[in-house]
Motif scaffolding. Structure first.
Motif, PDB file in Angstrom:
ATOM      1  N   TYR A 102       0.877  -1.299  -0.131  1.00 15.05           N
ATOM      2  CA  TYR A 102      -0.128  -0.142  -0.119  1.00 15.05           C
ATOM      3  C   TYR A 102       0.762   1.229  -0.105  1.00 15.05           C
ATOM      4  O   TYR A 102       2.005   1.173   0.566  1.00 15.05           O
ATOM      5  CB  TYR A 102      -0.891  -0.089   1.248  1.00 15.05           C
ATOM      6  N   GLU A 144      -8.132   5.557  -4.525  1.00 19.33           N
ATOM      7  CA  GLU A 144      -8.787   5.411  -3.274  1.00 19.33           C
ATOM      8  C   GLU A 144      -8.534   4.208  -2.376  1.00 19.33           C
ATOM      9  O   GLU A 144      -8.882   4.197  -1.194  1.00 19.33           O
ATOM     10  CB  GLU A 144     -10.547   5.143  -3.670  1.00 19.33           C
ATOM     11  N   THR A 145      -7.664   3.340  -2.725  1.00 21.82           N
ATOM     12  CA  THR A 145      -7.236   2.273  -2.057  1.00 21.82           C
ATOM     13  C   THR A 145      -5.666   2.181  -1.823  1.00 21.82           C
ATOM     14  O   THR A 145      -5.051   1.753  -0.870  1.00 21.82           O
ATOM     15  CB  THR A 145      -7.434   0.945  -2.793  1.00 21.82           C
ATOM     16  N   ALA A 173      -0.511   3.923  13.376  1.00 19.30           N
ATOM     17  CA  ALA A 173      -1.778   4.922  13.088  1.00 19.30           C
ATOM     18  C   ALA A 173      -1.697   5.829  14.176  1.00 19.30           C
ATOM     19  O   ALA A 173      -2.095   7.021  13.654  1.00 19.30           O
ATOM     20  CB  ALA A 173      -2.835   4.046  12.889  1.00 19.30           C
ATOM     21  N   GLU A 181      -5.647   8.875   7.537  1.00 21.22           N
ATOM     22  CA  GLU A 181      -5.701   8.614   6.188  1.00 21.22           C
ATOM     23  C   GLU A 181      -5.171   7.297   5.612  1.00 21.22           C
ATOM     24  O   GLU A 181      -5.073   7.226   4.415  1.00 21.22           O
ATOM     25  CB  GLU A 181      -5.126   9.974   5.522  1.00 21.22           C
ATOM     26  N   CYS A 182      -4.564   6.639   6.264  1.00 18.07           N
ATOM     27  CA  CYS A 182      -3.578   5.530   5.771  1.00 18.07           C
ATOM     28  C   CYS A 182      -4.403   4.540   4.944  1.00 18.07           C
ATOM     29  O   CYS A 182      -5.369   3.951   5.672  1.00 18.07           O
ATOM     30  CB  CYS A 182      -2.947   4.812   7.178  1.00 18.07           C
ATOM     31  N   PHE A 183      -3.988   4.094   4.038  1.00 16.63           N
ATOM     32  CA  PHE A 183      -4.437   3.018   3.028  1.00 16.63           C
ATOM     33  C   PHE A 183      -4.419   1.567   3.698  1.00 16.63           C
ATOM     34  O   PHE A 183      -5.527   1.038   3.785  1.00 16.63           O
ATOM     35  CB  PHE A 183      -3.550   3.166   1.465  1.00 16.63           C
ATOM     36  N   GLU A 185      -4.102   0.785   6.814  1.00 22.41           N
ATOM     37  CA  GLU A 185      -5.141   0.902   7.979  1.00 22.41           C
ATOM     38  C   GLU A 185      -6.353   0.799   7.752  1.00 22.41           C
ATOM     39  O   GLU A 185      -7.260   0.104   8.232  1.00 22.41           O
ATOM     40  CB  GLU A 185      -4.817   2.068   9.167  1.00 22.41           C
ATOM     41  N   ARG A 186      -6.754   1.494   6.514  1.00 23.43           N
ATOM     42  CA  ARG A 186      -7.987   1.359   6.134  1.00 23.43           C
ATOM     43  C   ARG A 186      -8.627  -0.064   5.595  1.00 23.43           C
ATOM     44  O   ARG A 186      -9.692  -0.468   5.854  1.00 23.43           O
ATOM     45  CB  ARG A 186      -8.572   2.364   4.822  1.00 23.43           C
ATOM     46  N   ARG A 188      -7.118  -2.633   6.809  1.00 27.54           N
ATOM     47  CA  ARG A 188      -7.456  -3.470   7.762  1.00 27.54           C
ATOM     48  C   ARG A 188      -8.838  -3.360   8.629  1.00 27.54           C
ATOM     49  O   ARG A 188      -9.364  -4.228   9.012  1.00 27.54           O
ATOM     50  CB  ARG A 188      -6.170  -3.166   8.930  1.00 27.54           C
ATOM     51  N   GLU A 189      -9.110  -2.217   8.568  1.00 23.53           N
ATOM     52  CA  GLU A 189     -10.630  -1.928   9.251  1.00 23.53           C
ATOM     53  C   GLU A 189     -11.633  -2.515   8.311  1.00 23.53           C
ATOM     54  O   GLU A 189     -12.532  -2.921   8.889  1.00 23.53           O
ATOM     55  CB  GLU A 189     -10.762  -0.308   9.320  1.00 23.53           C
ATOM     56  N   LEU A 190     -11.374  -2.610   7.230  1.00 20.59           N
ATOM     57  CA  LEU A 190     -12.514  -3.092   6.271  1.00 20.59           C
ATOM     58  C   LEU A 190     -12.420  -4.816   6.510  1.00 20.59           C
ATOM     59  O   LEU A 190     -13.599  -5.138   6.589  1.00 20.59           O
ATOM     60  CB  LEU A 190     -12.236  -2.965   4.899  1.00 20.59           C
TER      61      LEU A 190
END
Length: 643
Positions: A102, A144-145, A173, A181-183, A185-186, A188-190
C-alpha cells in the motif's frame, strides 16, 4: 450451483462436504481438486456458512494475485448474491495484503528518507525510474485504495520503495501524522468486519510466524494453491546481508547518532564488501574464520548504533522534532535487520553435526546491479508451520497438484503434518484424461546434458510442432534452453514463435491465446501461470525433468540434511520438486472439457530411470506412449494438418 448459473459437479460437491466436515470436526484437510472442479466455490460455501454462523471471519490465502482477483472480483460477489436469501445477512468480504503493498502517505510527503537515494539517481536508470516515480505521485492524487496492484501499468520495486514501508518501518496509526488517512489501516479496518478475508501466503506466514496481529482473529484458514505454501513461507523467513543493507542502515542513522559510531558501521560494511567480492559464490558449509570475524564486526557495529539511538520510542528526547519519528523508526528497522541477520548467520554454524543443523548460508554472486549477497534460510519450515499455523486453527489445504507420486505424504511432510489430526482427499477432475490427452515420452532421445539442447532435441521439436500446426507451449528448464530453441526453430518453422522476455508475460500469453498458429516458449512462470483453453493449445512440450540445479544451495543443503537423518534426500527433495513442476506443467494442456492434445516430455528418464514411475504417478492419468509415429499422427488429426 443453479443460483450461480452452473451445473452440479460431483467432485465439487464431494469437496464441499469434506470441507464442511473438517470445519465442524476441527480436523485439518488436504484436498486435491483438478482443474475444472470448481474448488473455490467448494471451499467458499462451507467457509461462509461457518463465518456467518459463528461471527468469526474465515481467511482464504492464495499464492498468486491472479487467484486473489478471481476470488474478490468474480467468485465472492456471485456467491454473496446467491447466498443472500439463505443466510442472516449477505456475506461480506475484503482483500488484505502486506503493508508494503500500500502507498504510504507519510513517505509520500517526503518526511521519511528514501531507501536507496544513490541508486535512484543512477544515470543508467534515472530516466525510466524517474518516470515511474512521477507516475506514482500522479496516481496517489486519485487512488482510493493505495493498492499497488491497481496501478496499471505497474512500476519497478526501486520506484515503489520510495512510497511504501514495511510493517516494521511503519510508525503506527496513532503516531503517524497521516494515520487517519492510511491506506493500509483502512484495508485492515475493512477486513475486521467481513466474513471472508482474502490474503496471500506471505502475509499469512507473517501473521502466524511473527505473532503480529495483522489478520483479524480467525479459527479457519483455507490455503488455496497450497503446493506453494512451504516455499512462500521459506521466502518470508529467509534473511540477506550485503554491503547495500549495511550502507542503507548507515544512511538511515547518520542524522541521528554521533558520526564516530556511524563510521564504525560504515567501515564494517566496507570490510564485508571487500570480503564478499573476493569470495566464491555457493553454499557455505563451514564458517571461514575471516567471514566469522567480519560478521561479528558488522553485528557489533550495528548494536553500537542501536544503543546510540536510545530508547525505542517515537522520540528520544522531548525536544526532538516530530518529523524525526519516521527517521528513528526507519533506522531501528534497518539496524535490527543487519544485526539480527549477522547473528543468525553466525548461529547457523553452531552445530557441527549435519543432523542438528537448522539453517543454511550461501553467497550469491553479483548480478543485475545487485552486489554479492549472503543469504540464510531454514532447512525446513515444517516445524514452524506445525506450531504456528496448524496449532491453533483448522486449516484446509487445496490445489490441483498435491498427491505427488500418488500420495499426499510428501506435501504433508513439508507442511509439518504428522500421522494424525488430518485427512486427505482426491476428488479427481471433470476431464477424461485418458481420452482427451496423450503423454508422450521421447524414449529414443539421449539423456539431456549440460551443454544446451542437442540437435536431436531440436529436430524432435520441429517434428512435433509441425504436426501440431503451431499451437505449442514449450516449457523449458532454463531461459538459456528456451532462447536456444526459439532462435533455432524460428529459422526452421513457418509458425509465429514467441519467447518469454520478448514482452511482458501477460501480453505474450494473450498473443499466444489469440492466434492458434502461435507457439510460446519460456520457463518457470509459464509452468504454472498459463490458462489457455481452446484450439490455441494442443501441445505442451517439456524439455527435461525439472530437477533443482545441482548447485542450488538451498535444495542441495536440504537434500544432504535429509540423507544425514537417514532418509532418501534425492526422492524427498529433488524428485518431489520435479514431480510438482511436472504436474503443474502437464496441467497446462487440458483447461476445459472440450480440450484435446499431447504432453510431450523429451527427457527419456521419465520412462527409463528408477524414479520415473514416481514422477509419472504425479501426472494426470493421460494415455501414455513412447511411439512418436502415433503421436505425430494424432496431432495431425487433432489439428487438421494431415497432408
Amino acid at each position: 450451483m443453479a443460483a450461480l448459473g452452473g451445473a452440479e459437479r460431483p467432485g465439487q460437491v464431494k469437496m464441499a462436504q469434506a470441507v464442511r466436515h473438517a470445519i465442524e470436526t476441527e480436523e485439518h484437510l488436504a484436498v486435491q481438486a483438478g482443474t475444472g472442479t470448481g474448488k473455490s466455490l467448494a471451499y467458499l460455501v462451507p467457509a461462509i456458512r461457518h463465518a456467518v454462523a459463528t461471527g468469526t471471519p474465515v481467511v482464504v490465502s492464495t499464492a498468486t494475485i491472479a487467484l486473489q482477483r478471481q476470488l474478490v472480483d468474480r467468485d465472492l460477489p456471485r456467491l454473496a448474491e446467491a447466498l443472500a436469501d439463505r443466510l442472516p445477512h449477505e456475506p461480506r468480504f475484503a482483500i488484505l495484503k502486506g503493508r508494503r503493498n500500500y502507498l504510504c502517505r507519510y513517505k509520500l510527503s517526503s518526511e521519511m528518507p528514501e531507501d536507496e537515494p544513490d541508486e535512484l539517481f543512477d544515470p543508467r536508470t534515472v530516466s525510466a525510474t524517474g518516470r515511474m516515480v512521477q507516475r506514482v505521485q500522479e496516481w496517489a492524487e486519485t487512488t482510493e485504495t493505495g493498492d499497488r496492484d491497481e496501478l496499471v501499468p505497474g512500476v519497478n520495486e526501486q520506484a515503489w520503495r520510495q512510497f511504501s514501508v514495511s510493517a516494521r518501518e511503519c510508525l503506527g496509526a496513532q503516531r503517524c501524522p497521516y494515520g487517519a488517512e492510511c491506506f493500509a489501516e483502512r484495508a485492515r479496518e475493512l477486513a475486521a468486519d467481513v466474513d471472508v478475508v482474502v490474503t496471500n501466503h506471505a502475509l499469512l506466514a507473517i501473521d502466524a510466524m511473527e505473532d503480529m496481529a495483522i489478520l483479524p482473529e480467525h479459527d479457519v484458514v483455507v490455503v488455496d494453491e497450497a503446493h506453494e505454501l512451504a516455499d512462500r513461507v521459506t521466502s518470508v523467513v529467509t534473511g540477506e546481508l550485503s554491503e547495500s543493507s549495511v550502507f542503507s542502515a548507515v544512511r538511515r542513522c547518520a542524522r541521528l547518532i554521533e558520526q564516530a559510531v556511524c563510521d564504525r558501521l560504515q567501515e564494517a560494511g566496507e570490510d564485508l564488501k571487500a570480503l564478499l567480492a573476493a569470495a566464491p559464490p555457493g553454499r557455505v558449509d563451514a564458517l571461514p574464520p575471516v567471514l566469522g570475524t567480519t560478521l561479528g564486526v558488522v553485528r557489533d557495529a550495528a548494536f553500537a548504533c542501536l544503543t546510540a539511538l536510545g530508547p525505542r520510542t517515537e522520540r528520544a528526547r522531548d525536544d526532538e522534532p516530530p518529523e524525526n519519528a519516521g527517521l528513528r523508526k526507519a533506522a531501528f528497522t534497518a539496524l535490527d535487520d543487519v544485526h539480527d541477520t549477522a547473528q543468525r548467520m553466525l548461529d547457523a554454524f553452531d552445530m557441527e553435526n549435519e543432523v542438528d543443523r537448522a539453517e543454511v548460508v550461501w553467497l550469491e554472486a553479483a548480478g543485475d546491479r545487485r552486489p554479492p549477497t549472503l543469504w540464510v534460510a531454514p532447512l525446513t519450515v515444517a516445524g514452524m508451520l506445525r506450531e504456528k499455523l496448524f496449532g491453533s486453527r483448522t486449516v484446509i489445504l487445496t490445489s490441483a497438484t498435491l498427491a505427488l507420486g500418488g500420495t499426499f505424504d510428501g506435501m504433508a511432510a513439508r507442511w509439518g503434518l504428522g500421522e494424525e489430526g488430518w485427512s486427505a482427499l482426491d476428488v479427481g477432475s471433470p476431464f477424461d484424461h485418458g481420452r482427451s490427452g496423450i503423454l508422450y515420452v521421447a524414449k529414443h532421445l539421449p539423456q539431456p546434458g549440460r551443454d544446451g539442447l542437442p540437435d536431436v532435441y531440436l529436430d524432435e521439436l520441429v517434428e512435433l510442432i509441425d504436426a501440431a500446426g503451431g499451437r505449442t507451449l514449450g516449457l523449458f528448464s532454463s531461459m538459456r534452453a528456451a532462447r536456444q530453441a526459439t532462435e533455432a526453430l524460428r529459422e526452421r518453422l513457418d509458425v509465429p514463435l514467441l519467447c518469454q522476455g520478448d514482452d511482458s508475460t501477460g501480453l505474450l500469453v494473450k498473443q499466444f491465446a489469440e492466434d492458434p498458429a502461435t507457439c510460446l516458449f519460456g520457463t518457470l512462470s509459464l509452468w504454472q501461470g498459463v490458462d489457455v483453453p481452446g484450439p490455441s493449445l494442443s501441445l505442451v512440450i517439456i524439455d527435461r525433468i525439472p530437477f533443482p540445479r545441482p548447485d542450488d544451495p538451498l535444495a542441495s543443503a536440504r537434500q544432504r540434511h535429509v540423507a544425514a537423518k537417514g532418509g532418501n534426500g534425492f526422492m524427498t527433495v529433488a524428485a518431489n520438486h520435479a514431480a510438482l513442476l511436472l504436474a503443474q506443467g502437464a496441467g497446462r494442456l487440458l483447461r476445459s472439457t472440450a480440450d484435446r492434445g499431447v504432453v510431450a516430455v523429451l527427457d527419456p528418464r521419465l520412462v527409463t530411470a528408477r524414479y520415473g514411475s514416481y514422477l509419472r504417478d504425479s501426472l494426470p492419468p493421460f494415455w501414455t506412449t513412447t511411439d512418436r509415429a502415433k503421436v505425430l499422427a494424432a496431432l495431425r488429426r487433432l489439428t487438421g494438418s494431415a497432408a
